[in-house]
Structures are given as C-alpha cells and as structure tokens.
Write a protein that holds these residues in place. Structure first.
Motif, PDB file in Angstrom:
ATOM      1  N   ALA A 188       0.837  -1.184  -0.126  1.00 21.99           N
ATOM      2  CA  ALA A 188       0.012   0.071  -0.030  1.00 21.99           C
ATOM      3  C   ALA A 188       0.805   1.419   0.058  1.00 21.99           C
ATOM      4  CB  ALA A 188      -0.959  -0.196   1.299  1.00 21.99           C
ATOM      5  N   THR A 189       1.945   1.173   0.702  1.00 18.04           N
ATOM      6  CA  THR A 189       2.910   2.433   0.923  1.00 18.04           C
ATOM      7  C   THR A 189       3.355   2.727  -0.681  1.00 18.04           C
ATOM      8  OG1 THR A 189       3.474   1.863   3.122  1.00 18.04           O
ATOM      9  CG2 THR A 189       4.834   3.107   1.846  1.00 18.04           C
ATOM     10  N   GLU A 190       3.990   1.540  -1.108  1.00 15.16           N
ATOM     11  CA  GLU A 190       4.545   1.695  -2.646  1.00 15.16           C
ATOM     12  C   GLU A 190       3.513   2.126  -3.673  1.00 15.16           C
ATOM     13  OE1 GLU A 190       5.456   0.838  -6.830  1.00 15.16           O
ATOM     14  OE2 GLU A 190       3.714  -0.261  -5.434  1.00 15.16           O
ATOM     15  N   LEU A 191       2.289   1.524  -3.341  1.00  9.22           N
ATOM     16  CA  LEU A 191       1.179   2.002  -4.162  1.00  9.22           C
ATOM     17  C   LEU A 191       0.878   3.685  -4.025  1.00  9.22           C
ATOM     18  CD1 LEU A 191      -0.696   1.352  -6.787  1.00  9.22           C
ATOM     19  CD2 LEU A 191      -2.177   0.273  -4.902  1.00  9.22           C
ATOM     20  N   ALA A 192       0.708   4.054  -2.664  1.00  4.68           N
ATOM     21  CA  ALA A 192       0.457   5.266  -2.623  1.00  4.68           C
ATOM     22  C   ALA A 192       1.140   6.282  -3.027  1.00  4.68           C
ATOM     23  CB  ALA A 192       0.195   5.533  -1.189  1.00  4.68           C
ATOM     24  N   GLY A 193       2.716   5.947  -2.990  1.00  2.00           N
ATOM     25  CA  GLY A 193       3.727   6.836  -3.664  1.00  2.00           C
ATOM     26  C   GLY A 193       3.582   6.837  -5.168  1.00  2.00           C
ATOM     27  N   ARG A 194       3.287   5.750  -5.818  1.00  2.00           N
ATOM     28  CA  ARG A 194       3.251   5.591  -7.333  1.00  2.00           C
ATOM     29  C   ARG A 194       2.233   6.414  -7.743  1.00  2.00           C
ATOM     30  NH1 ARG A 194       1.495   0.889  -9.777  1.00  2.00           N
ATOM     31  NH2 ARG A 194       1.966  -0.183  -8.126  1.00  2.00           N
ATOM     32  N   LEU A 195       1.093   6.210  -7.037  1.00  2.00           N
ATOM     33  CA  LEU A 195      -0.344   7.026  -7.535  1.00  2.00           C
ATOM     34  C   LEU A 195      -0.218   8.505  -7.342  1.00  2.00           C
ATOM     35  CD1 LEU A 195      -3.245   4.355  -6.497  1.00  2.00           C
ATOM     36  CD2 LEU A 195      -2.213   4.829  -8.764  1.00  2.00           C
ATOM     37  N   GLY A 196       0.674   8.789  -6.307  1.00  2.08           N
ATOM     38  CA  GLY A 196       0.648  10.240  -5.945  1.00  2.08           C
ATOM     39  C   GLY A 196      -0.369  10.627  -5.002  1.00  2.08           C
ATOM     40  N   ILE A 197      -0.953   9.663  -3.945  1.00  2.78           N
ATOM     41  CA  ILE A 197      -1.697  10.028  -2.918  1.00  2.78           C
ATOM     42  C   ILE A 197      -0.984  10.616  -1.960  1.00  2.78           C
ATOM     43  CG2 ILE A 197      -3.480   9.129  -1.423  1.00  2.78           C
ATOM     44  CD1 ILE A 197      -3.874   6.461  -2.945  1.00  2.78           C
ATOM     45  N   GLY A 198      -1.618  11.822  -1.416  1.00  2.00           N
ATOM     46  CA  GLY A 198      -0.888  12.478  -0.437  1.00  2.00           C
ATOM     47  C   GLY A 198      -1.640  12.826   0.818  1.00  2.00           C
ATOM     48  N   ALA A 199      -0.983  13.002   2.079  1.00  2.00           N
ATOM     49  CA  ALA A 199      -1.639  13.287   3.325  1.00  2.00           C
ATOM     50  C   ALA A 199      -2.605  14.408   3.089  1.00  2.00           C
ATOM     51  CB  ALA A 199      -0.601  13.693   4.370  1.00  2.00           C
ATOM     52  N   GLY A 200      -3.996  14.081   3.663  1.00  2.00           N
ATOM     53  CA  GLY A 200      -4.946  15.181   3.598  1.00  2.00           C
ATOM     54  C   GLY A 200      -5.673  15.133   2.284  1.00  2.00           C
ATOM     55  N   ASP A 201      -5.382  14.073   1.522  1.00  2.00           N
ATOM     56  CA  ASP A 201      -6.105  13.892   0.112  1.00  2.00           C
ATOM     57  C   ASP A 201      -7.582  13.548   0.529  1.00  2.00           C
ATOM     58  OD1 ASP A 201      -4.940  14.906  -2.215  1.00  2.00           O
ATOM     59  OD2 ASP A 201      -3.689  13.024  -2.518  1.00  2.00           O
ATOM     60  N   ARG A 202      -8.493  13.655  -0.483  1.00  2.00           N
ATOM     61  CA  ARG A 202      -9.732  13.186  -0.176  1.00  2.00           C
ATOM     62  C   ARG A 202      -9.948  12.427  -1.556  1.00  2.00           C
ATOM     63  NH1 ARG A 202     -14.025  11.856   3.107  1.00  2.00           N
ATOM     64  NH2 ARG A 202     -15.665  13.186   2.894  1.00  2.00           N
ATOM     65  N   VAL A 203     -10.085  11.390  -1.403  1.00  7.05           N
ATOM     66  CA  VAL A 203      -9.957  10.512  -2.743  1.00  7.05           C
ATOM     67  C   VAL A 203     -11.303   9.916  -3.134  1.00  7.05           C
ATOM     68  CG1 VAL A 203      -9.002   8.452  -3.753  1.00  7.05           C
ATOM     69  CG2 VAL A 203      -7.496   9.702  -2.160  1.00  7.05           C
ATOM     70  N   LEU A 204     -11.695  10.405  -4.225  1.00  5.79           N
ATOM     71  CA  LEU A 204     -12.943   9.637  -4.841  1.00  5.79           C
ATOM     72  C   LEU A 204     -12.724   8.298  -5.540  1.00  5.79           C
ATOM     73  CD1 LEU A 204     -16.166  10.052  -5.125  1.00  5.79           C
ATOM     74  CD2 LEU A 204     -15.511  11.312  -7.244  1.00  5.79           C
ATOM     75  N   VAL A 205     -13.339   7.382  -4.984  1.00  2.00           N
ATOM     76  CA  VAL A 205     -12.949   6.118  -5.566  1.00  2.00           C
ATOM     77  C   VAL A 205     -14.194   5.436  -6.332  1.00  2.00           C
ATOM     78  CG1 VAL A 205     -12.238   3.546  -4.707  1.00  2.00           C
ATOM     79  CG2 VAL A 205     -11.405   5.536  -3.563  1.00  2.00           C
ATOM     80  N   ASP A 206     -13.857   5.100  -7.578  1.00  3.71           N
ATOM     81  CA  ASP A 206     -14.699   4.342  -8.510  1.00  3.71           C
ATOM     82  C   ASP A 206     -15.100   2.803  -8.000  1.00  3.71           C
ATOM     83  OD1 ASP A 206     -16.482   3.677 -10.767  1.00  3.71           O
ATOM     84  OD2 ASP A 206     -14.902   2.717 -11.436  1.00  3.71           O
ATOM     85  N   GLU A 207     -16.209   2.408  -7.957  1.00  2.00           N
ATOM     86  CA  GLU A 207     -16.466   0.969  -7.330  1.00  2.00           C
ATOM     87  C   GLU A 207     -15.682  -0.205  -8.395  1.00  2.00           C
ATOM     88  OE1 GLU A 207     -20.310  -2.152  -6.786  1.00  2.00           O
ATOM     89  OE2 GLU A 207     -20.587  -0.343  -8.140  1.00  2.00           O
ATOM     90  N   ARG A 208     -15.970   0.301  -9.974  1.00  2.00           N
ATOM     91  CA  ARG A 208     -15.279  -0.983 -10.750  1.00  2.00           C
ATOM     92  C   ARG A 208     -13.901  -0.928 -10.552  1.00  2.00           C
ATOM     93  NH1 ARG A 208     -12.523   0.036 -15.073  1.00  2.00           N
ATOM     94  NH2 ARG A 208     -13.142   2.261 -14.855  1.00  2.00           N
ATOM     95  N   THR A 209     -13.245   0.397 -10.497  1.00  2.00           N
ATOM     96  CA  THR A 209     -11.679   0.499 -10.378  1.00  2.00           C
ATOM     97  C   THR A 209     -11.344  -0.569  -8.975  1.00  2.00           C
ATOM     98  OG1 THR A 209     -11.639   2.453 -11.649  1.00  2.00           O
ATOM     99  CG2 THR A 209      -9.724   1.755 -10.035  1.00  2.00           C
ATOM    100  N   ALA A 210     -12.242  -0.288  -7.720  1.00  2.00           N
ATOM    101  CA  ALA A 210     -11.897  -0.556  -6.548  1.00  2.00           C
ATOM    102  C   ALA A 210     -12.201  -1.948  -6.829  1.00  2.00           C
ATOM    103  CB  ALA A 210     -12.795  -0.253  -5.560  1.00  2.00           C
ATOM    104  N   LEU A 211     -13.001  -2.938  -7.397  1.00  4.24           N
ATOM    105  CA  LEU A 211     -13.223  -4.044  -7.546  1.00  4.24           C
ATOM    106  C   LEU A 211     -11.871  -4.916  -8.094  1.00  4.24           C
ATOM    107  CD1 LEU A 211     -16.961  -4.661  -8.238  1.00  4.24           C
ATOM    108  CD2 LEU A 211     -15.547  -5.383  -6.022  1.00  4.24           C
ATOM    109  N   GLU A 212     -11.599  -4.154  -9.328  1.00  2.00           N
ATOM    110  CA  GLU A 212     -10.404  -4.926 -10.171  1.00  2.00           C
ATOM    111  C   GLU A 212      -9.356  -4.585  -9.373  1.00  2.00           C
ATOM    112  OE1 GLU A 212     -10.643  -2.481 -13.579  1.00  2.00           O
ATOM    113  OE2 GLU A 212     -12.322  -3.591 -14.635  1.00  2.00           O
ATOM    114  N   ALA A 213      -8.898  -3.690  -8.608  1.00  2.00           N
ATOM    115  CA  ALA A 213      -7.520  -3.255  -8.006  1.00  2.00           C
ATOM    116  C   ALA A 213      -7.558  -3.934  -6.570  1.00  2.00           C
ATOM    117  CB  ALA A 213      -7.568  -1.669  -8.161  1.00  2.00           C
ATOM    118  N   GLY A 214      -8.392  -4.148  -5.831  1.00  2.40           N
ATOM    119  CA  GLY A 214      -8.553  -4.978  -4.566  1.00  2.40           C
ATOM    120  C   GLY A 214      -8.287  -3.676  -3.450  1.00  2.40           C
ATOM    121  N   PRO A 215      -8.392  -4.292  -2.268  1.00  3.16           N
ATOM    122  CA  PRO A 215      -8.487  -3.647  -0.984  1.00  3.16           C
ATOM    123  C   PRO A 215      -7.145  -2.987  -0.900  1.00  3.16           C
ATOM    124  CG  PRO A 215      -8.150  -6.100  -0.493  1.00  3.16           C
ATOM    125  CD  PRO A 215      -8.625  -6.087  -2.092  1.00  3.16           C
ATOM    126  N   VAL A 216      -5.848  -3.585  -1.380  1.00  5.90           N
ATOM    127  CA  VAL A 216      -4.660  -2.776  -1.351  1.00  5.90           C
ATOM    128  C   VAL A 216      -4.899  -1.298  -1.780  1.00  5.90           C
ATOM    129  CG1 VAL A 216      -2.274  -2.407  -1.829  1.00  5.90           C
ATOM    130  CG2 VAL A 216      -3.168  -4.634  -1.077  1.00  5.90           C
TER     131      VAL A 216
END
Length: 267
Positions: A188-216
């Motif tokens: 999750a740490t590696e993925l957060a860095g690769r995606l560019g998620i930052g502290a304080g971000d408010r992330v809108l998550v699409d259901e389809r993407t979430a199902l495909e990508a998994g809980p990490v």
C-alpha cells in the motif's frame, strides 16, 4: 538508520485516530439506494473493534485463520477487512465465480445476495451481511447463515487480540499468491507513492476500479498516505462533479473529472 519494522494493517487505523479522530475517514454513497454514510476514524474504529471481537470470540479467528470475504466495495467491507487483519488473520478475497474456493476458509462473510449458492456448500461457519445503511439485519432471512448485523452489535468497542499479531503472517490470499500482513502495508505504501496520494487528500474511488484493483488500492493505500475516502457504488456519472465539489475531493481513482487530479496519471 535501520529499516523500520513491518506494520500490520490495523496500525493504519490507529494512525488515523491519532491524526484526527473526528474527521471524516470513509464516506460511502450508493446511487441506487440513495444512501450516504459517513464514518469518522472513531466510528470506523468502533465497527472494526466490534467485528474483530465477533470473529475472535465466536469463531476463534486469530493468526493462521482464513476469513473469506464475499462483499462489494462498501463501508462495512472496510470494517470487516480491518477487523480480520486486527485478529492477525488472512483475508481470502474472491470474485463471484470463485465461490468454490470458500471451502479453504475458517469463516465466510458474504453479502445477503451471495448466500444462496454458499448455503448449498455446507460451509461450517457462514455469516451474512444485509449491508443496510443503518446496520440493520437481514429482514425475512430464514437460511442457516448467522446475521452479522444482529451479532456484531453485542460485542465490545475495544479489541485486544488473544495472540500477538505477526506482521510476517498471511494477510491476503489470492488465486495468484499471498501477501503477509506487513506486506499489505508495504504494498500500500509503494502504491500510494506511485499513484501520488498525499496526506490530507480526499480520494473519490470508483467501484469498478476498486473491485479490479482490490483492497490494497481502494482501502489501504489511502489510509497509509493519510488520506480519506469517498466510496461510490453504482455511481451516477451526471452527479459526480457536484459530489466531488460537495465532498471537497482532491483526487480520483478510476474516474476522470474536470479540475480534479486523477491518481496515477501525469499532471
């Protein structure tokens, strides 16, 4: 400096409580039912503790146990996943066509609409979730599965595992392999860095993407980065721009919205 010791997923919720226990951590929308549910870190931690106590006290779930999760992207799914990992157990994450793999699990937690084929397998421990927005039980259900909503509410708001949680123990069992509890946080740490998620971000998550990508991706990567989530199930595309504005969304995962940063895409 020596490398830091691996952290289990439960540590991410503890960190969120320390940052801001009252701020929204998970906000859930379902555009078919019209529901909106918002959980602070405190409220989610309460659900996680109750779920972990239920699993531990009723099913002896602990290190070495496997809990199958047949649930959609949902705020209660977040509580089930974090509750399982709080016990030091592994999650068996399966798609609808993998129902035969549930025989590998010590306990199966499934959405009510997934129960009929599972009931025919004679699974020793089967629990159903109504996923009702107010946490109500499975109305009218007469099958053999135990009702998560009715049972979880009677368990404690504070959880202490009976056995120490080993970050090197199994955390996520997939058809293609396995991640340890500590490996989940590292991924999750590696993925957060690769995606560019930052502290304080408010992330809108699409259901389809979430199902495909998994809980990490949909749960742990935002948590490890210090971000919060807006989960959208059956999202109405015409209303997403307004929702993003109302919820002060700063980034999207799996969606493209004008004026909002899309994670994983070059600026």
């Amino acid at each position: 400096m020596p490398p830091s010791a691996p952290r289990p997923p439960a540590a991410l919720l503890t960190a969120a409580l320390r940052r801001d226990a009252a701020a929204p951590l998970v906000t859930y929308y379902d555009d078919v039912s019209g529901e909106r549910v918002e959980l602070s870190a405190t409220t989610l931690a309460n659900w996680v503790a109750k779920t972990a106590n239920l699993l531990q006290e009723e099913f002896d779930v602990g290190p070495g146990s496997v809990v199958a999760v047949a649930l959609p992207v949902h705020w209660q799914t977040a509580a089930v996943l974090l509750g399982t990992w709080s016990c030091g157990a592994a999650v068996l994450d399966t798609a609808g066509e993998d129902d035969d793999r549930f025989t590998e699990a010590d306990v199966v937690l499934a959405a009510a609409d997934r129960l009929p084929p599972l009931e025919e397998q004679g699974l020793p421990e089967l629990m159903g979730l109504s996923l009702h927005p107010m946490g109500l039980g499975m109305a009218g259900y007469v099958g053999p599965a135990r009702d998560f909503a009715l049972e979880v509410r009677g368990h404690g708001d504070v959880f202490t595992p009976w056995q120490p949680v080993d970050p090197g123990g199994p955390g996520l069992v997939l058809a293609a392999g396995e991640l340890t509890l500590g490996g989940l946080v590292e991924a999750a740490t590696e993925l957060a860095g690769r995606l560019g998620i930052g502290a304080g971000d408010r992330v809108l998550v699409d259901e389809r993407t979430a199902l495909e990508a998994g809980p990490v991706a949909w749960l742990l990567a935002p948590l490890v980065a210090g971000a919060s989530l807006v989960l959208c199930r059956s999202a109405d595309p015409s209303g997403l721009a307004h929702r993003a504005a109302v919820e002060r969304v700063t980034a999207t995962l799996g969606l493209t919205l004008d004026g909002v940063r899309e994670l994983g895409r070059p600026a």
